[in-house]
Design a protein around this motif. Sequence first.
Motif, mmCIF file in Angstrom:
data_model
loop_
_atom_site.group_PDB
_atom_site.id
_atom_site.type_symbol
_atom_site.label_atom_id
_atom_site.label_comp_id
_atom_site.label_asym_id
_atom_site.label_seq_id
_atom_site.Cartn_x
_atom_site.Cartn_y
_atom_site.Cartn_z
ATOM 1 N N ALA A 1 14.873 16.380 -8.432
ATOM 2 C CA ALA A 1 16.114 15.698 -8.087
ATOM 3 C C ALA A 1 15.897 14.604 -7.093
ATOM 4 N N ARG A 2 14.684 14.300 -6.696
ATOM 5 C CA ARG A 2 14.424 13.244 -5.723
ATOM 6 C C ARG A 2 14.576 11.875 -6.364
ATOM 7 N N PRO A 3 14.848 10.840 -5.516
ATOM 8 C CA PRO A 3 14.999 9.502 -6.081
ATOM 9 C C PRO A 3 13.726 9.088 -6.802
ATOM 10 N N GLY A 4 13.890 8.597 -8.024
ATOM 11 C CA GLY A 4 12.749 8.126 -8.796
ATOM 12 C C GLY A 4 12.171 9.167 -9.729
ATOM 13 N N ALA A 5 12.551 10.458 -9.559
ATOM 14 C CA ALA A 5 12.021 11.493 -10.444
ATOM 15 C C ALA A 5 12.862 11.587 -11.703
ATOM 16 N N VAL A 6 12.251 12.015 -12.775
ATOM 17 C CA VAL A 6 12.945 12.118 -14.065
ATOM 18 C C VAL A 6 13.776 13.387 -14.070
ATOM 19 N N PRO A 7 15.091 13.344 -14.294
ATOM 20 C CA PRO A 7 15.912 14.564 -14.310
ATOM 21 C C PRO A 7 15.584 15.418 -15.530
ATOM 22 N N GLU B 1 0.831 -1.202 0.000
ATOM 23 C CA GLU B 1 0.000 0.000 0.000
ATOM 24 C C GLU B 1 0.869 1.257 0.000
ATOM 25 N N ARG B 2 1.927 1.247 0.780
ATOM 26 C CA ARG B 2 2.830 2.403 0.796
ATOM 27 C C ARG B 2 3.526 2.563 -0.559
ATOM 28 N N ASP B 3 3.928 1.445 -1.152
ATOM 29 C CA ASP B 3 4.570 1.529 -2.465
ATOM 30 C C ASP B 3 3.617 2.103 -3.515
ATOM 31 N N MET B 4 2.358 1.705 -3.452
ATOM 32 C CA MET B 4 1.386 2.236 -4.405
ATOM 33 C C MET B 4 1.204 3.745 -4.218
ATOM 34 N N GLN B 5 1.166 4.197 -2.969
ATOM 35 C CA GLN B 5 1.035 5.632 -2.721
ATOM 36 C C GLN B 5 2.251 6.383 -3.260
ATOM 37 N N LEU B 6 3.447 5.808 -3.050
ATOM 38 C CA LEU B 6 4.663 6.444 -3.557
ATOM 39 C C LEU B 6 4.660 6.491 -5.085
ATOM 40 N N LEU B 7 4.227 5.396 -5.708
ATOM 41 C CA LEU B 7 4.157 5.366 -7.160
ATOM 42 C C LEU B 7 3.188 6.415 -7.687
ATOM 43 N N ARG B 8 2.064 6.577 -7.010
ATOM 44 C CA ARG B 8 1.097 7.583 -7.447
ATOM 45 C C ARG B 8 1.683 8.984 -7.353
ATOM 46 N N ASN C 1 4.276 13.731 -10.026
ATOM 47 C CA ASN C 1 5.448 14.597 -10.227
ATOM 48 C C ASN C 1 5.863 14.627 -11.697
ATOM 49 N N ILE C 2 5.800 13.451 -12.361
ATOM 50 C CA ILE C 2 6.159 13.403 -13.785
ATOM 51 C C ILE C 2 5.204 14.275 -14.611
ATOM 52 N N ASN C 3 3.920 14.169 -14.290
ATOM 53 C CA ASN C 3 2.942 15.008 -15.011
ATOM 54 C C ASN C 3 3.200 16.489 -14.767
ATOM 55 N N GLN C 4 3.561 16.820 -13.517
ATOM 56 C CA GLN C 4 3.831 18.216 -13.194
ATOM 57 C C GLN C 4 5.047 18.732 -13.954
ATOM 58 N N VAL C 5 6.083 17.876 -14.071
ATOM 59 C CA VAL C 5 7.286 18.285 -14.808
ATOM 60 C C VAL C 5 6.937 18.553 -16.273
ATOM 61 N N GLY C 6 6.115 17.670 -16.866
ATOM 62 C CA GLY C 6 5.707 17.898 -18.260
ATOM 63 C C GLY C 6 4.947 19.194 -18.431
ATOM 64 N N ASP C 7 4.050 19.488 -17.505
ATOM 65 C CA ASP C 7 3.298 20.744 -17.591
ATOM 66 C C ASP C 7 4.218 21.948 -17.477
ATOM 67 N N ASP C 8 5.191 21.876 -16.576
ATOM 68 C CA ASP C 8 6.133 22.988 -16.402
ATOM 69 C C ASP C 8 6.942 23.214 -17.676
ATOM 70 N N LEU C 9 7.369 22.107 -18.313
ATOM 71 C CA LEU C 9 8.147 22.244 -19.558
ATOM 72 C C LEU C 9 7.310 22.930 -20.651
ATOM 73 N N LEU D 1 16.419 18.011 -1.847
ATOM 74 C CA LEU D 1 16.466 18.493 -3.221
ATOM 75 C C LEU D 1 15.080 18.854 -3.709
ATOM 76 N N PRO D 2 15.020 19.598 -4.803
ATOM 77 C CA PRO D 2 13.699 19.842 -5.414
ATOM 78 C C PRO D 2 13.092 18.551 -5.916
ATOM 79 N N ASN D 3 11.819 18.627 -6.286
ATOM 80 C CA ASN D 3 11.106 17.422 -6.708
ATOM 81 C C ASN D 3 11.800 16.727 -7.862
#
Length: 915
Positions: free
Chosen positions: A311-317, A102-109, A114-122, A307-309
């Motif tokens: 640069a966190r582990p698992g986030a797309v640089p 359950e915790r892993d699923m929450q982290l994945l969500r 965060n990935i969607n947010q990065v795309g919107d920012d770009l 770090l910012p979002n």
Amino acid sequence: MTSRVPQDAPTMAAAAAAQKQGPAPEAQSEIPAVSLSRLTKSDFQPEEYLKETLKTVQEKNIRQFRKALEDARKVASKNLQKNVYKNYESFVFISKEISGMERDMQLLRELLLNINQVGDDLMDEDEQSIMDTEEPGGRVAALGRRRTMRMSMANQQDMFKDQLTKVWRTIRDAQRFVPFAPNRHVVGDVRNISELSPSTMQTRQKVDIVVLSDMLLLAVRKKRGNYAQTILVAERSFLLSDVTVADVSDSSRAGNMVKIVNRAETFLFGFKGTEAKNEFLMLIGHAKAGIFGAEPPSMPPSLPPPLPNAARPGAVPVRSTRSRQSASGADDDQESMAEGLRSRIDEMLDALDIHIARREFTDATTLVQRLKRQVAESPKPAAAVLRAIDTHIAELSRLILTDLLIPCSPRKQVAANVSLLHQLGWDKEAKEAFLASRSATIKNRTRQLKLEGNTRLYIRELAIVYFRLIRNTCEWYSEFFADPTMISALIAWVRQEMAGYAVIFRRHVFHEMQKFQVIASCLNHTLAEVDILGHAGLDLKFMLDQEFFPDLTGCIRSFEGRCLALLTKAVAGDSLSVASKISTASNENAARLFGAQIPIVASVSKLDEVLTDFGNELRFIVRDSLYGQVVASVLSIIEGVLKQFLTVLRKGSNTHAQELALLVSTQAVVSWVVPRSAAHLDRIFGRTVTDIHNLEQRLEAFPSSLQDVFCQKHAVAISRSSFDFVTAEFLEEREVGDDMAPSPAMEQLLSGLGDIARELDRWPLPKRAVLGGIIDCMFVQMIDPRNWETTGGEKRRFSHYGVHCLVLDIHFLLRVCGSLVSKSTNNMANRVCEKALRSYFAANAGGGAKEMMNKMWYDARVRTAMQRLGYGFPDFGRGFEHRSQQSFENGAQPESVPLSARDNAASPAPSATSR
């Protein structure tokens, strides 16, 4: 996991019940059988089953059928319980797995968001760049917008600070949980939420939750005093980066509940309605998404900022985001920075993000070193680039510190982490984290020890865990940290761990009823492990002495108190009769005083036994540092018993035999018990204990003091019961003739002295000294100036006959007790007679004084009295009932040998006895 009951179990139970009841009639032979196959079906209908089964069954058979159903239920319940016990570990394991998933699923969500947010920012950034390029004067407008943004950010920081100030003022202790940090602000709050127990779903308390940009603050509503008014008190806080918020909506019962998971802790909150719950979830979403444009707040000085979002582990640089941050920090330096150098740094930063996300700490550290060299080669590096590099180094160091803080890590892993932190320049933090992890390791290993009632075994294992881990830590520390200036931190850590060991040792070993043998065994186990540290170059014995010395002295004082309480009870219950006789063959001093044997009372024997046990217990923990306390305790025990003897002697309810036994026992304590105790302590310490040996000389006068108390007490008692000079009147007017004789009161006084003398013959005491002391105290009482005045303050008066009676009685007493009368007593007797004569002549100074008799007359009256009584001087002490034929020769004077009479003694209180 459902439990299946055997099909024939209820049938067997019913058969057994039927067999107990004996042969059944025909009506009972049609008892319907319990069909478990129908009961276990998913579409089972109870009413239809009962109608079909009990359609033609009589009432008695229905009761039997009900009993069979109950038996089947019991068998099924027992079988289910066994299956639960059998599969309990599987239940727990599966529950943990579900929770982890359950915790892993929450982290994945969150990562997907965060990935969607990065795309919107770009996309937003590209659109804004195109618009700025196409519009005329776009660059100037962009610079103006940046200036406006900087001014608005200053105003925004003031607003954020005001928000935090309001929270601190409204919620007590909020500043301790939510300190000030740049860009930290309040997103919103939700009030009157119920905190529920995850296991029972019962309400624990009412709370308010304040959602900040990077934290959650929980405040509890508490009553102030006895009034109904409530206040908010901060209870705990969470970092948003560490928690997972889940909407619990899997059932109607949990429709308005939210679960917050903070690492290993789970909290459940219930809301009044769906609107409140949705509002809370929206605030959490806004805070995590950074909808207000605030950057993450800086961490406290002890830990690097996260770090910012991106640069966190698992986030797309995203390289464009890094470039935007660098450009916003130093607009003036962008034109001077070479495009190639900036491109290489951006690529290295992106690669560093990937290494950090994959937890490839060695490659990340190597890349950081390359980045530093690259920046050093740059003529004028941009401030934004330096800030980005520092942020990455802080994030990398924070992750390595987290790994280093894990207890029970292998040496190779710890060495690698410390080396990486050293390369990053975090030596101080590495040192603190290393020592903290070793403390946690000691704590974890200590908690694994089992205490099953055997204190020695537990302390032995505890010492092995503590001191061997301390030794390993010292060896690792000297290898990992070669800087000599860091040795002080290791010494402080060792002292801290020694204090922690002392606390556990003190809690389990040092208590009131613990035996010294157990204490010594535990200390020996500890010292054995400390010696191993000494071989490794770390001697901690002095620390142990400092930690345990107060406890050891406290144990000795506690044992001393128990001994004194035991001896006080023994003295109070002692009948003061001879309990035993001790041989004096090995003690010359005692043999000289008592002869071949010493008669002692039960309390003296108990004192010797207690001191022997005291020494036997002390031999287990004896050491030179405890010498002073041991000697002080022994002295206190012995002197305490002697003071109790003095108190008992001063009481007036004892017989002559009991009081004389007390005098002998006091001398036995000084001359026999003290030397035995001193010899015993000599063997324990391995040297001469001079303080105890000197105690015999110090207490040498104590038996004489008790003897003086005995003499004073009996001088007053005999005088009051016979010849009481204090209250007697010598004013009788009669003719003085040859028929005068000593008064009956004086004869009674000598009879009392004879009783004491006969009792003294049974005890090894100085008879002549005791009797002489009693006589001495009598004359001290008589010579006291207060006894020569009346109650009105007038001088005491004597008649002619009264003076002759007093002088004759004193002359008779001195002649009978001749060898017992000391020189000072004889002088006091002469002074009494002289004062009586002076008083008589002073009262008759006008010529009415009569002529006084001479010495020969007094001697004749004394000889006549002694012949009449048949009493001879050599037989004194055997009593007046002994009729001796000896008599004094005419004019013979007895010897006067001073023995132990005292020249000065306290005057006894007078009593009313008339002559």
